[in-house]
Design a protein around this motif. Structure first.
Motif, PDB file in Angstrom:
ATOM      1  N   ILE A   3      46.773  40.434 -15.924  1.00  0.00           N
ATOM      2  CA  ILE A   3      46.731  40.983 -14.568  1.00  0.00           C
ATOM      3  C   ILE A   3      47.875  40.433 -13.724  1.00  0.00           C
ATOM      4  CG2 ILE A   3      45.395  41.090 -12.434  1.00  0.00           C
ATOM      5  CD1 ILE A   3      44.332  42.919 -14.617  1.00  0.00           C
ATOM      6  N   GLU A   4      48.183  39.164 -13.882  1.00  0.00           N
ATOM      7  CA  GLU A   4      49.315  38.594 -13.135  1.00  0.00           C
ATOM      8  C   GLU A   4      50.608  39.313 -13.508  1.00  0.00           C
ATOM      9  OE1 GLU A   4      51.388  34.279 -12.111  1.00  0.00           O
ATOM     10  OE2 GLU A   4      50.044  34.454 -13.837  1.00  0.00           O
ATOM     11  N   ARG A   5      50.793  39.562 -14.800  1.00  0.00           N
ATOM     12  CA  ARG A   5      51.980  40.278 -15.272  1.00  0.00           C
ATOM     13  C   ARG A   5      52.033  41.689 -14.679  1.00  0.00           C
ATOM     14  NH1 ARG A   5      53.230  44.084 -19.113  1.00  0.00           N
ATOM     15  NH2 ARG A   5      55.128  43.756 -20.339  1.00  0.00           N
ATOM     16  N   ALA A   6      50.876  42.367 -14.671  1.00  0.00           N
ATOM     17  CA  ALA A   6      50.827  43.734 -14.162  1.00  0.00           C
ATOM     18  C   ALA A   6      51.156  43.785 -12.669  1.00  0.00           C
ATOM     19  CB  ALA A   6      49.448  44.336 -14.422  1.00  0.00           C
ATOM     20  N   VAL A   7      50.683  42.802 -11.916  1.00  0.00           N
ATOM     21  CA  VAL A   7      50.964  42.752 -10.482  1.00  0.00           C
ATOM     22  C   VAL A   7      52.458  42.612 -10.234  1.00  0.00           C
ATOM     23  CG1 VAL A   7      50.722  41.285  -8.423  1.00  0.00           C
ATOM     24  CG2 VAL A   7      48.704  41.902  -9.748  1.00  0.00           C
ATOM     25  N   VAL A   8      53.107  41.754 -10.999  1.00  0.00           N
ATOM     26  CA  VAL A   8      54.540  41.511 -10.811  1.00  0.00           C
ATOM     27  C   VAL A   8      55.371  42.732 -11.213  1.00  0.00           C
ATOM     28  CG1 VAL A   8      56.484  40.110 -11.598  1.00  0.00           C
ATOM     29  CG2 VAL A   8      54.302  39.015 -11.076  1.00  0.00           C
ATOM     30  N   LEU A   9      54.969  43.430 -12.282  1.00  0.00           N
ATOM     31  CA  LEU A   9      55.765  44.538 -12.809  1.00  0.00           C
ATOM     32  C   LEU A   9      55.442  45.889 -12.166  1.00  0.00           C
ATOM     33  CD1 LEU A   9      55.801  43.701 -16.635  1.00  0.00           C
ATOM     34  CD2 LEU A   9      57.525  43.157 -14.900  1.00  0.00           C
ATOM     35  N   ASP A  10      54.322  45.971 -11.439  1.00  0.00           N
ATOM     36  CA  ASP A  10      53.913  47.253 -10.864  1.00  0.00           C
ATOM     37  C   ASP A  10      54.964  47.801  -9.896  1.00  0.00           C
ATOM     38  OD1 ASP A  10      51.724  49.277 -10.164  1.00  0.00           O
ATOM     39  OD2 ASP A  10      52.246  48.417  -8.217  1.00  0.00           O
ATOM     40  N   ARG A  11      55.140  49.140  -9.913  1.00  0.00           N
ATOM     41  CA  ARG A  11      56.160  49.783  -9.078  1.00  0.00           C
ATOM     42  C   ARG A  11      55.581  50.684  -7.993  1.00  0.00           C
ATOM     43  NH1 ARG A  11      58.208  50.051 -14.336  1.00  0.00           N
ATOM     44  NH2 ARG A  11      60.203  48.977 -14.648  1.00  0.00           N
ATOM     45  N   ASP A  12      54.351  51.195  -8.209  1.00  0.00           N
ATOM     46  CA  ASP A  12      53.838  52.196  -7.271  1.00  0.00           C
ATOM     47  C   ASP A  12      52.579  51.780  -6.528  1.00  0.00           C
ATOM     48  OD1 ASP A  12      52.024  52.243  -9.309  1.00  0.00           O
ATOM     49  OD2 ASP A  12      52.299  54.361  -9.834  1.00  0.00           O
ATOM     50  N   GLY A  13      52.180  50.511  -6.636  1.00  0.00           N
ATOM     51  CA  GLY A  13      51.017  50.042  -5.884  1.00  0.00           C
ATOM     52  C   GLY A  13      49.689  50.247  -6.580  1.00  0.00           C
TER      53      GLY A  13
END
Length: 444
Positions: A368-378
């Motif tokens: 989840i931490e990785r996904a938060v950092v890599l997310d582009r569209d919120g």
């Protein structure tokens, strides 16, 4: 332009107008009141950072106004203006919570400096209040999240054993939250405010583990230049958490057994007995019963440690908790990384539910931490997950067997797969299969 708002209070109109011009020129937003009663009405309706008020006014004096301000707006700073003859009352006002007092006739530099310092303190107090709230939230980050039967069972046992001094053995795979359960025990115990010392037995080399746990005297070995107390001595009166207890060498196991039995030990290089009052909570991801059978773990130490066993279930045994945990970590890491994340897409959540989670809760947190950092569209989508996660072996919710398989073989496979799903929790396996726990042991 200063963003602070100052309320000026004085029944002398000319003096009030002079102060208005002075602070407006300094860039402050200025409000004014021709007496204490008018000031009180403004304070009830408007946010104010600082009040500068005359002490002697006919309708409502500055001292009475100060007390009312500290009641309705305790965060607001107050500066009193006074004539020389009322300095003693002004000093009393500072004891009541005023920031400063200024004697008349007012000097421009003096009052401007005092106001700036009062506003600085007000800003620091407000900032400190926010930081305290954030710290409280950070403390809550490390908590047990879940509503599934396996984790509720563990939490229930924690609440039962916490008030006592009984030794607890926490079992379960790596990443299941054993240390969080240990901290939960301590927080609910009578030793909450006493030392809580954690030791990762696997992280310390065997050659120094004994000295770390029990300390040493000067000259006990090469490099021992002075006496050092060990972790057990440091934890006296409180709790020691021995993580990865299965990694202890036979020599350290003997010494630990003595502490558990007698409440005493000796530092390396000394014959002097040291008595300690320490509650021991141990944790392991190994099967200590199997370690006993192979001679790697002492039987007597195991039974001393395993007074109460609390099992931290694997995440695959409580997949209903995955959405709760995912949202919990999403909120934490979105805030830490200053990201505006609205949520997790439904198809991603389904992928997370079906994944087998070999790294358990720790793996989910990292993902989840990785996904938060890599997310582009919120919104966390499939593109934010590691490559291949959705195609990884799923958590088995169904068991297929060919027609003609014997009932004995079907029974064996059902028990084996259920044990895997529950992290080898035999009691939970028995409950899921609707049989007695002794039946599971007998079948095994």
């Amino acid at each position: 332009m200063n963003t602070a708002r100052i309320l000026l209070v004085d029944d002398e109109i000319a003096h009030l107008k002079t102060l208005e011009k002075l602070f407006a020129k300094e860039g402050y937003e200025v409000l004014s009141a021709e007496g204490g009663t008018s000031a009180l009405e403004i304070l009830r309706q408007e946010p104010v950072n600082l009040v500068i008020t005359d002490l002697m006014m006919p309708d409502l004096g500055g001292m009475e106004l100060l007390k009312l301000i500290k009641t309705i707006r305790p965060e607001c700073e107050v500066i009193l203006m006074t004539a020389f003859g009322t300095v003693e009352r002004a000093v009393q006002g500072m004891k009541e919570g005023a920031y400063d007092f200024i004697t008349k006739p007012i000097k421009r530099a003096t009052i401007v400096k005092s106001a700036a310092q009062a506003l600085e303190r007000q800003a620091l107090v407000a900032e400190n209040r926010v930081l305290k709230a954030q710290i409280a939230e950070l403390k809550n980050e490390r908590t047990i999240v879940g509503q599934s039967p396996p984790i509720l069972k563990a939490i229930s046992l924690v609440k039962q054993v916490a008030p006592s001094d009984v030794t607890v053995l926490l079992t379960g795979e790596s990443g299941t939250g054993k240390e969080l359960l240990a901290r939960m025990i301590v927080e609910r115990s009578q030793r909450e405010k006493k030392p809580f010392i954690t030791v990762n037995c696997a992280a310390l080399p065997e050659s120094i583990l004994e000295s770390e746990l029990f300390g040493y005297e000067k000259g006990a070995f090469t490099g021992a230049n002075q006496r050092r107390i060990g972790r057990f001595e440091a934890a006296s009166g409180g709790t020691i958490f021995l993580d990865e207890i299965g990694e202890l060498s036979p020599a350290v196991q003997v010494k630990l057994l003595r502490v558990l039995q007698e409440g005493e030990f000796e530092r390396l290089g000394s014959n002097q007995r040291i008595e300690v009052d320490v509650r021991v909570i141990a944790a392991t991801n190994r099967d200590l019963e199997e370690e006993m059978r192979t001679g790697n773990f002492r039987d007597d130490l195991y039974w001393r440690l395993n007074v109460v066993n609390i099992h931290a279930p694997a995440l695959r045994a409580r997949t209903d908790d995955v959405p709760l945990l995912a949202q919990h970590f999403l909120a934490i890491y979105a805030k830490k990384n200053r990201r505006q994340i609205q949520g997790i897409r439904a198809e991603v959540m389904e992928t997370l539910r079906n994944y087998s989670w070999p790294g358990n809760v720790r793996e989910l947190e990292n993902l989840i931490e990785r996904a938060v950092v890599l997310d582009r569209d919120g919104i966390v989508g499939e593109d934010d997950l590691p490559d291949g996660l959705s195609t990884t072996t799923k958590n088995p919710q169904h068991l297929s067997v060919p027609l003609g398989t014997t009932l004995e073989e079907i029974e064996r496979r059902v028990i084996e797969e259920t044990l895997k799903m529950t992290g080898n929790d035999k009691k939970l396996t028995a409950k899921l299969l609707g049989v007695a726990t002794r039946t599971i042991y007998r079948k095994i």
